[in-house]
Design a protein around this motif. Structure first.
Motif, PDB file in Angstrom:
ATOM      1  N   VAL A  77      -9.684 -58.332  -1.345  1.00 10.81           N
ATOM      2  CA  VAL A  77      -8.291 -58.662  -1.007  1.00 10.81           C
ATOM      3  C   VAL A  77      -7.589 -59.258  -2.233  1.00 10.81           C
ATOM      4  CG1 VAL A  77      -6.817 -60.162   0.405  1.00 10.81           C
ATOM      5  CG2 VAL A  77      -8.706 -58.932   1.470  1.00 10.81           C
ATOM      6  N   GLU A  78      -8.320 -60.078  -2.969  1.00  2.07           N
ATOM      7  CA  GLU A  78      -7.717 -60.665  -4.172  1.00  2.07           C
ATOM      8  C   GLU A  78      -7.360 -59.571  -5.191  1.00  2.07           C
ATOM      9  OE1 GLU A  78     -10.042 -63.625  -6.203  1.00  2.07           O
ATOM     10  OE2 GLU A  78      -8.515 -63.886  -7.765  1.00  2.07           O
ATOM     11  N   ARG A  79      -8.279 -58.621  -5.372  1.00  4.99           N
ATOM     12  CA  ARG A  79      -7.994 -57.516  -6.311  1.00  4.99           C
ATOM     13  C   ARG A  79      -6.783 -56.704  -5.856  1.00  4.99           C
ATOM     14  NH1 ARG A  79     -13.556 -56.899  -6.974  1.00  4.99           N
ATOM     15  NH2 ARG A  79     -13.625 -55.424  -5.236  1.00  4.99           N
ATOM     16  N   PHE A  80      -6.737 -56.458  -4.546  1.00 10.17           N
ATOM     17  CA  PHE A  80      -5.623 -55.692  -3.967  1.00 10.17           C
ATOM     18  C   PHE A  80      -4.306 -56.439  -4.191  1.00 10.17           C
ATOM     19  CE2 PHE A  80      -3.923 -53.819   0.310  1.00 10.17           C
ATOM     20  CZ  PHE A  80      -3.134 -52.912  -0.381  1.00 10.17           C
ATOM     21  N   LEU A  81      -4.319 -57.756  -3.934  1.00  8.91           N
ATOM     22  CA  LEU A  81      -3.090 -58.539  -4.113  1.00  8.91           C
ATOM     23  C   LEU A  81      -2.653 -58.517  -5.578  1.00  8.91           C
ATOM     24  CD1 LEU A  81      -0.880 -60.386  -3.012  1.00  8.91           C
ATOM     25  CD2 LEU A  81      -2.418 -62.331  -3.335  1.00  8.91           C
ATOM     26  N   ARG A  82      -3.617 -58.679  -6.470  1.00 11.83           N
ATOM     27  CA  ARG A  82      -3.260 -58.622  -7.897  1.00 11.83           C
ATOM     28  C   ARG A  82      -2.634 -57.269  -8.239  1.00 11.83           C
ATOM     29  NH1 ARG A  82      -4.944 -62.311 -11.481  1.00 11.83           N
ATOM     30  NH2 ARG A  82      -6.198 -64.014 -10.652  1.00 11.83           N
ATOM     31  N   ARG A  83      -3.212 -56.211  -7.668  1.00 12.77           N
ATOM     32  CA  ARG A  83      -2.691 -54.882  -7.974  1.00 12.77           C
ATOM     33  C   ARG A  83      -1.273 -54.697  -7.435  1.00 12.77           C
ATOM     34  NH1 ARG A  83      -5.916 -50.629  -5.395  1.00 12.77           N
ATOM     35  NH2 ARG A  83      -4.062 -49.981  -4.258  1.00 12.77           N
TER      36      ARG A  83
END
Ligand code: ZN
Length: 269
Positions: free
Chosen positions: A82-88
């Motif tokens: 989820v963190e990677r997705f939010l950063r993206r």
């Protein structure tokens, strides 16, 4: 016709217009708000499914900006993916703020450690990107202050739908936070909150509805919409001895300052 017809342009700095509550009449709701003087809407995408719906709403409406984050009540879902997705999405969709994030201890879940991990990751993103951060806080003032004290280099902090005691208010003013005011402060039970708000300088105030939540008193439909913002401004302006026009003008220029609309994705593309 009322004196509210000639208000300066207003910014609704916090709403959830992609909510299913507006599925049947979203465009009519937006048009009614525009007719009432709302010049700009910030739609808060507070969980992964809402990041995409926020983008779609912005794509369809030139006066909608978006903030993207994970609400503390959604923090149980937070993990590295989820963190990677939010950063993206923050990199690709270029929201004007990170959030809403924060602490909400009104219910026993998500756990403190889940909320802390999600909050910290979003503060790190806000710090790295230089974007303002929109904070949701309920029954968690001390923990929120302690966490934010660890992050001295954040861009402006917005305490959305502000609620707190004297010590939180004093801390927020000292820290230079912006204070979101809306339906909560209008409630008849919010007398103590209104008294505290009078100590907040008008330079720090932002108007918001949190639509579809927090409808102000005197509205039959309990679904809040941004068209109620002039009514909210009219109820709250006397706290600072201001006219409703002056409060609208001031909060609109504050919103421009915090969110830097000229630099938003719209002027970059
Ligand atoms: Zn919200």
């Amino acid at each position: 016709m009322t004196e509210l017809d000639d208000l300066p342009p207003i910014v609704d700095t916090h709403g959830h217009l992609d909510d299913a509550a507006f599925d049947a009449d979203r465009n009519a709701v937006l048009d009614a708000a525009r007719a009432a003087g709302v010049r700009r809407f910030i739609n808060i995408g507070y969980k992964p499914e809402r990041w995409e719906s926020s983008r779609a709403l912005r794509d369809a409406n030139p006066d909608v900006e978006i903030a993207l984050g994970l609400h503390p009540q959604e923090a149980g879902r937070f993990d590295q993916s989820v963190e990677r997705f939010l950063r993206r999405v923050i990199h690709e969709l270029r929201p004007i703020a990170v959030g809403e994030t924060g602490f909400d201890f009104a219910r026993s879940t998500p756990s403190l450690s889940e909320q802390t991990s999600a909050f910290r990751a979003q503060l790190a993103i806000a710090e790295e990107t230089g974007l303002p951060v929109v904070i949701h806080q309920r029954d968690a003032a001390d923990a929120m202050k302690a966490e934010l004290d660890r992050w001295p280099n954040l861009a402006p902090i917005v305490l959305h739908s502000f609620d707190g005691d004297e010590s939180l208010t004093a801390w927020a003013i000292e820290r230079g936070c912006y204070i979101g005011i809306g339906g909560l402060a209008c409630k008849s039970a919010s007398g103590p909150l209104r008294k505290l708000l009078t100590t907040v300088p008008p330079e720090r105030l932002l108007l918001e509805t949190d639509a579809p939540y927090l409808a102000p008193p005197g509205i039959k439909d309990r679904r809040n919409t941004p068209a109620h913002l002039p009514r909210i401004a009219g109820l709250l302006a006397p706290l600072w001895g201001m006219s409703v026009e002056a409060l609208c003008r001031k909060t609109t220029s504050n919103a421009d300052e915090v969110f830097d609309f000229d630099k938003s994705s719209r002027s970059q593309v």
